[in-house]
Design an enzyme around this catalytic site. Structure first.
Site, PDB file in Angstrom:
ATOM      1  CE  LYS A   1       0.471   7.830  -6.533  1.00 58.78           C
ATOM      2  NZ  LYS A   1       0.806   8.263  -5.119  1.00 58.78           N
TER       3      LYS A   1
ATOM      4  CG  HIS B   1       9.614   5.692  -7.425  1.00 59.85           C
ATOM      5  ND1 HIS B   1       8.773   4.652  -7.139  1.00 59.85           N
ATOM      6  CD2 HIS B   1       9.187   6.732  -6.663  1.00 59.85           C
ATOM      7  CE1 HIS B   1       7.876   5.048  -6.237  1.00 59.85           C
ATOM      8  NE2 HIS B   1       8.115   6.307  -5.937  1.00 59.85           N
TER       9      HIS B   1
ATOM     10  CB  SER C   1      -2.535   6.002  -9.581  1.00 56.80           C
ATOM     11  OG  SER C   1      -2.177   6.219  -8.242  1.00 56.80           O
TER      12      SER C   1
HETATM   13  P1  A3P Z   1      -4.868   4.997  -6.550  1.00 55.57           P
HETATM   14  O1  A3P Z   1      -4.423   6.401  -6.844  1.00 55.57           O
HETATM   15  O2  A3P Z   1      -5.277   4.257  -7.783  1.00 55.57           O
HETATM   16  O3  A3P Z   1      -5.900   4.925  -5.483  1.00 55.57           O
HETATM   17  P2  A3P Z   1       2.348   4.525  -4.392  1.00 55.57           P
HETATM   18  O4  A3P Z   1       2.370   4.102  -2.966  1.00 55.57           O
HETATM   19  O5  A3P Z   1       3.278   3.779  -5.277  1.00 55.57           O
HETATM   20  O6  A3P Z   1       2.463   6.001  -4.503  1.00 55.57           O
HETATM   21  O7  A3P Z   1       0.913   4.104  -4.975  1.00 55.57           O
HETATM   22  C1  A3P Z   1      -0.264   4.745  -4.552  1.00 55.57           C
HETATM   23  C2  A3P Z   1      -1.422   3.958  -5.112  1.00 55.57           C
HETATM   24  O8  A3P Z   1      -1.528   2.726  -4.384  1.00 55.57           O
HETATM   25  C3  A3P Z   1      -2.750   4.678  -4.940  1.00 55.57           C
HETATM   26  O9  A3P Z   1      -3.580   4.220  -5.990  1.00 55.57           O
HETATM   27  C4  A3P Z   1      -3.177   4.147  -3.582  1.00 55.57           C
HETATM   28  O10 A3P Z   1      -4.557   4.302  -3.324  1.00 55.57           O
HETATM   29  C5  A3P Z   1      -2.804   2.679  -3.765  1.00 55.57           C
HETATM   30  N1  A3P Z   1      -2.705   1.976  -2.471  1.00 55.57           N
HETATM   31  C6  A3P Z   1      -2.020   2.341  -1.373  1.00 55.57           C
HETATM   32  N2  A3P Z   1      -2.226   1.464  -0.373  1.00 55.57           N
HETATM   33  C7  A3P Z   1      -3.059   0.523  -0.850  1.00 55.57           C
HETATM   34  C8  A3P Z   1      -3.668  -0.648  -0.296  1.00 55.57           C
HETATM   35  N3  A3P Z   1      -3.450  -1.002   0.958  1.00 55.57           N
HETATM   36  N4  A3P Z   1      -4.484  -1.382  -1.083  1.00 55.57           N
HETATM   37  C9  A3P Z   1      -4.711  -1.028  -2.370  1.00 55.57           C
HETATM   38  N5  A3P Z   1      -4.178   0.066  -2.959  1.00 55.57           N
HETATM   39  C10 A3P Z   1      -3.365   0.835  -2.203  1.00 55.57           C
END
Ligand code: A3P
Length: 302
Positions: A56, A115, A145
């Site tokens: 996340k 991860h 998140s």
């Molecule tokens: P939030 O839950 O705070 O919105 P991962 O890809 O490691 O699983 O992380 C997911 C997190 O990254 C989520 O955070 C998601 O919304 C955010 N995320 C994914 N794409 C993004 C982007 N283009 N810009 C900003 N945040 C992004």
């Protein structure tokens, strides 16, 4: 993050939340722990690129950026498959959708996702001196998140309520263990290996600047028009609307976007909606203790 698309993934009734089993003291999904031997023996190649994060921290975001960069900023080419197919997740190895086997079968040059904390990375990545991009996100937003992801991904362990979840986050009892150990371990490794260490907050602040850093690290030339296309394509609202990036292609019994969408908020500072003052102070204290001796610092707002 299709964390656990396992052998029963096609059968909605068979989907169960996973349990955690320790690998060298780090809690991991039971399937991953069971197949730890082949994961540890994974054969990295010298031209592999590894994207690594604590869950996340912005994994999907940097994956989409890198894939765009590798395809000349052409969104059509990046629409060839969902992000979790384009860039395999090496330590996920359930019996049908074996990400490890997909990675092994891939032609070079490969881009892979993990991860794993630094001490659990298969040694061949170090032996081959592979390039690694690590993205870190401040603990507060990362924890929030991760909490909402546990709620929506029906194969993640039960999150409990927020108070219980935060307690588990702070004591390293969630999958992939302690956030503090993870970010610090990779921070220290970057002085010895070719690791580009990025911050989610920096990417939010100035995405073009951070994309240029990635291009330089990968030795890729980026023209201004291509850079601008990548910035537009990987903006939060674009990725949220992009089925090849937003995980809407996962079966709804595995990922329930109605509970909490995968592309949830994508901001810095959302933690203020979730943390009490006491919880925030507790985390600050632990952060000062755990990261105090290192030069690693985080921004929790922009
Ligand atoms: P939030 O839950 O705070 O919105 P991962 O890809 O490691 O699983 O992380 C997911 C997190 O990254 C989520 O955070 C998601 O919304 C955010 N995320 C994914 N794409 C993004 C982007 N283009 N810009 C900003 N945040 C992004």
């Amino acid at each position: 993050m299709d964390l656990k698309a396992g052998k029963d993934a096609a059968d909605p009734k068979a989907v169960k939340r996973t349990t955690l089993v320790e690998v060298q003291g780090v809690p991991m999904f039971s399937d991953t722990a069971e197949k730890w031997g082949p994961i540890w023996d994974f054969k990295a190649r010298p031209d592999d690129l590894l994207i690594c994060t604590y869950p996340k921290a912005g994994t999907t975001w940097i994956q989409e950026i890198v894939d765009m960069m590798q395809h000349g900023g052409d969104p059509q080419k990046c629409a060839r498959a969902p992000i979790y197919v384009r860039i395999p997740f090496i330590e996920i190895c359930p019996s049908i959708f074996s990400r490890l086997e997909e990675a092994e079968a891939m032609l070079s040059p490969r881009t892979l996702k993990s991860h794993l904390p630094v001490q659990l990375l298969p040694p061949s990545f170090w032996e081959q001196n592979c390039k690694i991009i690590y993205v870190a996100r401040n603990a507060k937003d990362n924890a929030v998140s991760y909490f909402h992801f546990h709620r929506m991904d029906q194969e993640m362990p039960e999150p409990g309520n927020w108070d219980q979840f935060l307690d588990n986050f702070l004591t390293g009892k969630l999958s992939y263990g302690s956030w503090f150990d993870h970010v610090r371990g990779w921070w220290e490794a970057k002085d010895r290996y070719p690791i580009l260490y990025l911050f989610y907050e920096d990417m939010k602040e100035d995405l073009a600047r951070e994309i240029r850093k990635v291009a330089q690290f990968l030795g890729l030339e980026l023209s201004e028009p291509v850079l601008n296309r990548i910035v537009r394509h990987t903006a939060f609202e674009s990725m949220k609307a992009n089925p090849m990036a937003n995980y809407s292609t996962m079966p709804p019994h595995l990922m329930d976007h109605t509970t909490s969408p995968f592309m949830r908020k994508g901001t810095v500072g959302d933690w203020k909606e979730q943390f009490t003052v006491a919880q925030s102070e507790r985390l600050d204290d632990i952060c000062a203790r755990e990261l105090g001796g290192s030069s690693l610092t985080f921004r929790t707002q922009l």
